[in-house]
Design a protein around this motif. Structure first.
Motif, PDB file in Angstrom:
ATOM      1  N   THR A   1      46.713  34.033  30.427  1.00 34.01           N
ATOM      2  CA  THR A   1      45.311  34.279  30.562  1.00 34.01           C
ATOM      3  C   THR A   1      44.764  34.447  31.811  1.00 34.01           C
ATOM      4  O   THR A   1      45.265  33.529  32.730  1.00 34.01           O
ATOM      5  N   LEU A   2      44.078  35.334  32.185  1.00 31.31           N
ATOM      6  CA  LEU A   2      43.900  35.589  33.535  1.00 31.31           C
ATOM      7  C   LEU A   2      42.181  35.501  33.647  1.00 31.31           C
ATOM      8  O   LEU A   2      41.377  36.116  32.938  1.00 31.31           O
TER       9      LEU A   2
ATOM     10  N   PRO B   1      38.357  36.044  35.122  1.00 27.13           N
ATOM     11  CA  PRO B   1      37.914  37.035  36.012  1.00 27.13           C
ATOM     12  C   PRO B   1      38.178  36.868  37.548  1.00 27.13           C
ATOM     13  O   PRO B   1      37.964  36.095  38.008  1.00 27.13           O
TER      14      PRO B   1
ATOM     15  N   GLY C   1      44.846  37.378  38.733  1.00 27.30           N
ATOM     16  CA  GLY C   1      45.827  38.258  38.694  1.00 27.30           C
ATOM     17  C   GLY C   1      47.068  37.812  39.363  1.00 27.30           C
ATOM     18  O   GLY C   1      47.281  37.133  40.418  1.00 27.30           O
TER      19      GLY C   1
ATOM     20  N   GLY D   1      39.847  41.185  26.254  1.00 26.97           N
ATOM     21  CA  GLY D   1      39.596  41.914  27.770  1.00 26.97           C
ATOM     22  C   GLY D   1      40.495  43.088  27.974  1.00 26.97           C
ATOM     23  O   GLY D   1      40.804  43.902  27.011  1.00 26.97           O
TER      24      GLY D   1
ATOM     25  N   LEU E   1      43.700  44.532  30.849  1.00 25.69           N
ATOM     26  CA  LEU E   1      44.594  44.286  32.001  1.00 25.69           C
ATOM     27  C   LEU E   1      44.966  45.382  32.859  1.00 25.69           C
ATOM     28  O   LEU E   1      45.180  46.448  32.141  1.00 25.69           O
TER      29      LEU E   1
ATOM     30  N   ARG F   1      46.370  42.448  36.662  1.00 24.93           N
ATOM     31  CA  ARG F   1      45.167  41.829  37.287  1.00 24.93           C
ATOM     32  C   ARG F   1      44.069  41.899  36.182  1.00 24.93           C
ATOM     33  O   ARG F   1      44.193  42.998  35.319  1.00 24.93           O
ATOM     34  N   ASN F   2      43.183  40.791  35.912  1.00 26.09           N
ATOM     35  CA  ASN F   2      42.158  41.146  35.030  1.00 26.09           C
ATOM     36  C   ASN F   2      41.308  42.289  35.601  1.00 26.09           C
ATOM     37  O   ASN F   2      40.912  42.329  37.018  1.00 26.09           O
TER      38      ASN F   2
ATOM     39  N   ALA G   1      35.336  42.508  35.497  1.00 27.36           N
ATOM     40  CA  ALA G   1      35.296  41.653  34.166  1.00 27.36           C
ATOM     41  C   ALA G   1      34.524  40.460  34.255  1.00 27.36           C
ATOM     42  O   ALA G   1      34.708  39.684  35.349  1.00 27.36           O
TER      43      ALA G   1
ATOM     44  N   PRO H   1      37.720  36.321  30.499  1.00 28.13           N
ATOM     45  CA  PRO H   1      39.254  36.600  30.821  1.00 28.13           C
ATOM     46  C   PRO H   1      39.943  37.465  30.052  1.00 28.13           C
ATOM     47  O   PRO H   1      39.347  37.870  28.990  1.00 28.13           O
ATOM     48  N   VAL H   2      41.054  38.085  30.427  1.00 30.65           N
ATOM     49  CA  VAL H   2      42.089  38.639  29.671  1.00 30.65           C
ATOM     50  C   VAL H   2      43.160  37.993  29.057  1.00 30.65           C
ATOM     51  O   VAL H   2      43.444  37.066  30.032  1.00 30.65           O
ATOM     52  N   ARG H   3      43.391  38.119  27.866  1.00 29.75           N
ATOM     53  CA  ARG H   3      44.763  37.130  27.388  1.00 29.75           C
ATOM     54  C   ARG H   3      45.386  38.179  26.785  1.00 29.75           C
ATOM     55  O   ARG H   3      45.165  39.265  26.047  1.00 29.75           O
TER      56      ARG H   3
END
Length: 258
Positions: free
Chosen positions: A56-57, A59, A62, A80, A82, A113-114, A118, A121-123
């Motif tokens: 999980t990143l 916003p 990264g 999200g 990536l 990195r996200n 954004a 978060p990016v998962r």
């Protein structure tokens, strides 16, 4: 094939059992296997799979530039986007419904990195597989996935039988990765047989029996859970009330040494 691989076993690992690390601000990683500062000599790999990390990143967060070598790296985004960029000039944005493959070969440096701008978060799930060809030129692949009507979608493979398909090509000649889906209360499609099979739930829930027939105990899985399967264990897998999405590895050998 080792004797252990012939014995039926469905080794269920719950999401909270994963090793947790926070290597930098805005990053949380949950590791299925020994990784970095988390070391358990009894949990270093399964089959040819070296890592299965839930990342999980936040916003703006990264992984700064870092290097890999002789590793097949597969990435599946759950939520999200990536952003990937590497030293060989490859750049891509991985979104839900896409799979990315980095074949590190003789060595590649990259950032993850996200995506810029954004607000969420990016998962994503990232899996590392040992290749059986070493010191090769690095390679990169990214594809959007069209789910198969039967719920069994081939994402990446090194098996000769899958040459010429849309699957990303792995440098491991006896392994393949699938996306598996099923609707509420529906059985999973027939899964390929192999000495080593690895299941990781990304969404929904699942029930199964530890071995076929009345002697098999019932088990349930939720998102983030995984099961390491040998022999003919993992019988009658069936989706729960919200359906299921999972990643499934077919592996015909374990780590190779020397």
């Amino acid at each position: 094939m080792t004797d252990a691989a012939t014995r039926p076993r469905a080794d269920l690992r719950r999401a909270p059992e994963r090793y947790r690390s926070t290597p930098a601000e805005g990053i949380e990683t949950r590791h299925a296997f020994s990784f970095a500062g988390h070391y358990d000599p009894k949990n270093t790999h399964f089959g040819a799979l070296l890592a299965c990390n839930e990342e999980t990143l936040a916003p703006g967060a990264g992984f700064d530039e870092h290097r890999h070598r002789d590793t097949e790296i597969l990435t599946w985004v759950v939520e999200g986007a990536l952003a990937h960029r590497d030293g060989d000039g490859h750049a891509g944005v991985v979104r839900p419904g896409m799979v990315q493959h980095v074949s590190a070969g003789s060595g590649v440096s990259h950032t993850e990195r996200n995506v810029g701008g954004a607000e969420v978060p990016v998962r994503f799930v990232q899996m590392w597989l040992q290749p059986d060809s070493f010191d090769t030129p690095p390679a990169y692949g990214l594809r959007r996935v069209e789910p198969a009507a039967d719920g069994l979608t081939l994402l990446a493979s090194g098996l000769e039988r899958d040459a010429g398909t849309d699957a990303l090509r792995l440098r491991r000649s006896d392994a393949a990765l699938y996306l598996v889906t099923a609707g509420p209360w529906q059985p999973l499609p027939a899964l390929p047989q192999a000495p080593y099979r690895y299941v990781h739930l990304t969404a929904g829930s699942l029930g199964y029996r530890t071995v076929p027939g009345p002697k098999g105990s019932g088990r349930s899985m939720a998102a983030g859970d995984s099961v390491r399967v040998t022999g003919n264990a993992f019988a009658d897998p069936t989706a729960g009330e919200d359906g299921v999405e999972l990643l499934f590895w077919e592996m015909h050998s374990e780590l190779k040494y020397g």
